[in-house]
Design an enzyme around this catalytic site. Sequence first.
Site, short mmCIF file in Angstrom:
data_model
loop_
_atom_site.label_atom_id
_atom_site.label_comp_id
_atom_site.label_asym_id
_atom_site.label_seq_id
_atom_site.Cartn_x
_atom_site.Cartn_y
_atom_site.Cartn_z
N HIS A 114 0.83 -1.19 0.00
CA HIS A 114 0.00 0.00 0.00
C HIS A 114 0.87 1.25 0.00
O HIS A 114 2.08 1.19 0.24
CB HIS A 114 -0.92 0.02 1.23
CG HIS A 114 -1.89 -1.11 1.30
ND1 HIS A 114 -3.04 -1.16 0.55
CD2 HIS A 114 -1.86 -2.26 2.03
CE1 HIS A 114 -3.70 -2.28 0.81
NE2 HIS A 114 -3.00 -2.96 1.71
N ASP A 117 -1.54 8.75 -1.43
CA ASP A 117 -1.46 9.91 -2.32
C ASP A 117 -2.31 11.01 -1.70
O ASP A 117 -3.54 10.88 -1.58
CB ASP A 117 -1.99 9.52 -3.71
CG ASP A 117 -2.24 10.71 -4.64
OD1 ASP A 117 -1.91 11.85 -4.27
OD2 ASP A 117 -2.78 10.49 -5.74
N HIS A 119 -3.87 14.56 -2.12
CA HIS A 119 -4.18 15.56 -3.12
C HIS A 119 -3.75 16.96 -2.68
O HIS A 119 -3.61 17.85 -3.51
CB HIS A 119 -5.67 15.56 -3.45
CG HIS A 119 -6.11 14.41 -4.29
ND1 HIS A 119 -7.29 14.41 -5.02
CD2 HIS A 119 -5.52 13.21 -4.55
CE1 HIS A 119 -7.42 13.28 -5.67
NE2 HIS A 119 -6.36 12.51 -5.40
N HIS A 154 -5.77 9.02 -0.75
CA HIS A 154 -6.17 7.66 -1.09
C HIS A 154 -4.95 6.81 -1.38
O HIS A 154 -3.84 7.32 -1.60
CB HIS A 154 -7.13 7.65 -2.29
CG HIS A 154 -6.56 8.17 -3.57
ND1 HIS A 154 -5.82 7.39 -4.44
CD2 HIS A 154 -6.62 9.41 -4.14
CE1 HIS A 154 -5.45 8.12 -5.49
NE2 HIS A 154 -5.92 9.35 -5.33
N CYS A 155 -5.15 5.51 -1.39
CA CYS A 155 -4.09 4.57 -1.75
C CYS A 155 -3.93 4.57 -3.27
O CYS A 155 -4.91 4.71 -4.00
CB CYS A 155 -4.43 3.18 -1.25
SG CYS A 155 -3.05 2.01 -1.29
N HIS A 164 -7.99 -0.49 -5.13
CA HIS A 164 -7.75 -0.08 -3.74
C HIS A 164 -8.70 1.04 -3.33
O HIS A 164 -9.21 1.05 -2.20
CB HIS A 164 -6.30 0.35 -3.56
CG HIS A 164 -5.33 -0.79 -3.45
ND1 HIS A 164 -4.50 -0.96 -2.38
CD2 HIS A 164 -5.09 -1.83 -4.29
CE1 HIS A 164 -3.76 -2.05 -2.56
NE2 HIS A 164 -4.11 -2.59 -3.72
N MET A 169 -10.10 2.62 0.44
CA MET A 169 -8.89 3.34 0.84
C MET A 169 -8.88 4.79 0.41
O MET A 169 -8.19 5.20 -0.52
CB MET A 169 -7.64 2.63 0.34
CG MET A 169 -7.46 1.25 0.96
SD MET A 169 -5.79 0.61 0.84
CE MET A 169 -4.97 1.52 2.15
N HIS A 274 -27.49 16.71 -1.14
CA HIS A 274 -28.69 17.51 -0.90
C HIS A 274 -29.16 17.21 0.52
O HIS A 274 -29.21 16.04 0.93
CB HIS A 274 -29.78 17.15 -1.90
CG HIS A 274 -31.11 17.79 -1.62
ND1 HIS A 274 -31.37 19.10 -1.91
CD2 HIS A 274 -32.25 17.28 -1.07
CE1 HIS A 274 -32.62 19.38 -1.56
NE2 HIS A 274 -33.18 18.29 -1.04
N GLU A 298 -29.56 24.48 -2.97
CA GLU A 298 -30.45 23.35 -2.69
C GLU A 298 -29.71 22.02 -2.86
O GLU A 298 -29.91 21.07 -2.10
CB GLU A 298 -31.67 23.39 -3.60
CG GLU A 298 -31.32 23.44 -5.08
CD GLU A 298 -32.54 23.54 -5.98
OE1 GLU A 298 -33.53 22.83 -5.69
OE2 GLU A 298 -32.51 24.31 -6.95
N THR A 299 -28.87 21.94 -3.89
CA THR A 299 -28.07 20.77 -4.18
C THR A 299 -26.75 21.28 -4.72
O THR A 299 -26.70 22.30 -5.40
CB THR A 299 -28.76 19.87 -5.23
OG1 THR A 299 -30.03 19.45 -4.72
CG2 THR A 299 -27.93 18.63 -5.55
N HIS A 325 -28.38 13.34 -4.54
CA HIS A 325 -29.65 13.61 -5.22
C HIS A 325 -29.74 13.02 -6.61
O HIS A 325 -30.60 13.42 -7.42
CB HIS A 325 -29.98 15.10 -5.25
CG HIS A 325 -31.46 15.37 -5.20
ND1 HIS A 325 -32.32 15.12 -6.24
CD2 HIS A 325 -32.24 15.85 -4.20
CE1 HIS A 325 -33.55 15.45 -5.92
NE2 HIS A 325 -33.53 15.90 -4.67
#
Length: 361
Positions: A114, A117, A119, A154-155, A164, A169, A274, A298-299, A325
């Site tokens: 494993h 990463d 971001h 994340h992996c 993964h 992950m 939502h 709203e969304t 939604h």
Amino acid sequence: MKVFRLCMAATALASLLAGGVALADPADKLEHIKPVLVAPPHVMEHEQATKAKPRVVEFTMTIEEKKIVIDEESGATLQAMTFNGTMPGPTMVVHEGDYVQLTLINPGTNALEHNIDFHASTGALGGGALTKIKPGEETVLRFKADRTGTFIYHCAPEGMVPWHVVSGMSGTLMVLPRDGLKDGNGKSIKYDKVYTIGEFDLYIPKDADGKYKEYDTALESYGDTTEVMRGLIPSHIVFNGKKGALTGAGALTAKVGETVMFIHSTANRDTRPHLIGGHGDYVWGTGKFANKPEVNLETWFIPGGTTGAMIYKFKQPGIYAYVNHNLIEAFELGAAGHVKVEGTWNNDLMKQVVAPTAIKK
């Protein structure tokens, strides 16, 4: 070929740094702190604004491979791969200018290699090239949090990244401005509570009779799972690891008058959160606090591979449904949760003027 050359370059960089060739490190002179991570939907204790000088914030996470039930009604299980045993992994919180220092542990009881990463980071495939660890190994990565927002981690092992990620992950890092959140016009925004919602698209194989298959290990499930993945049709789309994780006893809670931040991560697919009965007072759909938040939504839309953030002040008591939604994904595949809100009802905001009765002739 481009991806292969990129991976080779990253491997060369990792070898170079491991050999001790590096620039002077200003982080070595800073204060080090070790906050306690907690399981989602909860978030570690943190200051929303700080007057402290930049620090090195040390975290430790252990990778855990384990079988989990993702749908109690059907009995469907997933051979999950997790950070610290949860889907999503814990939410880390630092401030802009701090350094994130992670000790990542891959116990010998696991079967797979494993890495991680981030971001939010800069360089070496987000840290993925510098954190590859086999079972029985651990590593330490440090990077500077030089931009604010909510970010996915994340992996990302070479050749197996999607598997993964959809096996559990991923998690969130939140980098707050040192002077706290603002509304885009300089007005301070504060919250009373914060929750993490991790949305996962899952791909559980079925046998010839249409029943969900079970496996003894994650590696055993690899071939069947990747075949289902390539069809791009999830068997489940869930919040926080399983269908109904945020309902019933797991429902989120609040009180009328409380302001709540919802951190919503989606490592692989787009989503459209939502809050039924409420709104997004302030929304950073791509999670980046340097941008002016949208208001009164709203969304809202969160692209795959992104963590969004929404803040809402609850005005009425009751059960609020928090959903993706795409209502098929919410009600048929599992992407729904509840917020139980206590308080006094306000008839000025909503009132049943006439109860249901027979139609008058």
